[in-house]
Scaffold this motif. Structure first.
Motif, PDB file in Angstrom:
ATOM      1  N   ALA A  12      -2.318  -0.520 -10.173  1.00 35.70           N
ATOM      2  CA  ALA A  12      -2.850  -0.703  -9.045  1.00 35.70           C
ATOM      3  C   ALA A  12      -4.143  -1.749  -9.227  1.00 35.70           C
TER       4      ALA A  12
ATOM      5  N   PHE B 210      -0.666  -4.544  -5.579  1.00 32.89           N
ATOM      6  CA  PHE B 210      -0.471  -3.091  -5.407  1.00 32.89           C
ATOM      7  C   PHE B 210      -1.739  -2.353  -5.114  1.00 32.89           C
TER       8      PHE B 210
ATOM      9  N   GLN C  52      -2.886   1.462  -4.223  1.00 33.39           N
ATOM     10  CA  GLN C  52      -2.546   2.702  -4.456  1.00 33.39           C
ATOM     11  C   GLN C  52      -3.470   3.767  -3.527  1.00 33.39           C
TER      12      GLN C  52
ATOM     13  N   TYR D   2       0.950  -1.409   0.084  1.00 39.56           N
ATOM     14  CA  TYR D   2       0.028  -0.132  -0.129  1.00 39.56           C
ATOM     15  C   TYR D   2       0.779   1.138   0.177  1.00 39.56           C
TER      16      TYR D   2
ATOM     17  N   ILE E  75       3.913   2.714  -5.813  1.00 38.72           N
ATOM     18  CA  ILE E  75       3.438   1.308  -6.513  1.00 38.72           C
ATOM     19  C   ILE E  75       4.157   1.369  -7.914  1.00 38.72           C
TER      20      ILE E  75
END
Length: 248
Positions: free
Chosen positions: A156, A141, A143, A123, A129
């Motif tokens: 993301a 991932f 974001q 995070y 990311i």
């Protein structure tokens, strides 16, 4: 604050589809997810994911903190019955500069070493990311819009786009999800969505790697570092050149 069965049901009734809750030790009881809460969330029809966070910038501590936090996350995952094959996010909850990226990578890799069977995610803001994806530091991932300067990464899997919203009398953060394999629990199974439908084996010279590849949005991803090293290559991150150097 942990969700009660009534709160989880009310949040689901407002249209929420999933919840992400904290895996943290007992000393952090105010935000710690208990098995009873995990069960209540699933009973309410919400899918479930987990995140580990002790403070905002523990990833700056590199591998040492990653080892400690990975062990703590594993203990909590076992307590609440989180199944292997699912995701555990490690939080980089601060405006991490590029100078911290080496330490963050080391933190994530060390955490993964302590979480056999689970897939570590990160995070963080846009730069975290993008860089951790480029380095192959973890699997998933998440974001946050915070510190991201209006940018949204195409990498993301989760996108946190608004914080501190009141929903059914509970303060929550709004997120969008682009990969259901993050989630775990009975709610996911009821929808007949496997934990990881797009996972693929990577076989080098007849030997299958322990790391898996995946097909996502029409793109095939393979674990670049593991693949290169299996072929006898040396993989080094060149910080000055902002590049991965592979030497055969």
């Amino acid at each position: 604050m942990p969700l009660t069965a009534a709160k989880a049901k009310a949040i689901a009734a407002e249209g929420a589809k999933f919840a992400v809750r904290y895996l943290v030790p007992p000393a952090y009881a105010w935000k710690r997810m208990l098995k009873s809460e995990a069960d209540a969330i699933q009973t309410a029809g919400l899918r479930l994911a987990s995140v580990f966070q002790l403070g905002a910038d523990r990833p700056k501590g590199g591998a040492a903190n990653g080892n400690a936090d990975g062990k703590a996350a594993l203990a909590e995952a076992k307590v609440i019955g989180q199944p292997t094959g699912s995701a555990i996010f490690m939080a980089v909850d601060y405006d991490a500069p590029a100078s911290d990226y080496d330490k963050i990578e080391a933190y994530l890799r060390a955490a993964q070493d302590e979480l056999p069977g689970y897939h570590v995610g990160v995070y963080g803001h846009y730069g975290v990311i993008e860089e951790m994806f480029r380095r192959g530091a973890c699997r998933y991932f998440w974001q946050t819009y915070a510190w991201s300067d209006g940018k949204k990464s195409s990498r993301a899997d989760l996108w946190q786009y608004k914080n501190n919203v009141t929903l059914a009398g509970h303060t929550v953060d709004y997120n969008e999800c682009y990969d259901d394999s993050i989630f775990w629990g009975s709610a996911s199974r009821e929808e007949e969505k496997p934990v990881s439908t797009n996972e693929i084996a990577v076989i080098v010279n007849g030997k299958e790697l322990p790391e898996k590849g995946e097909v996502k949005a029409g793109v095939t991803r393979v674990p670049a570092r593991a693949l290169a090293e299996a072929l006898g290559a040396k993989v080094v991150w060149d910080k000055e050149a902002n590049a991965v150097r592979i030497t055969i």
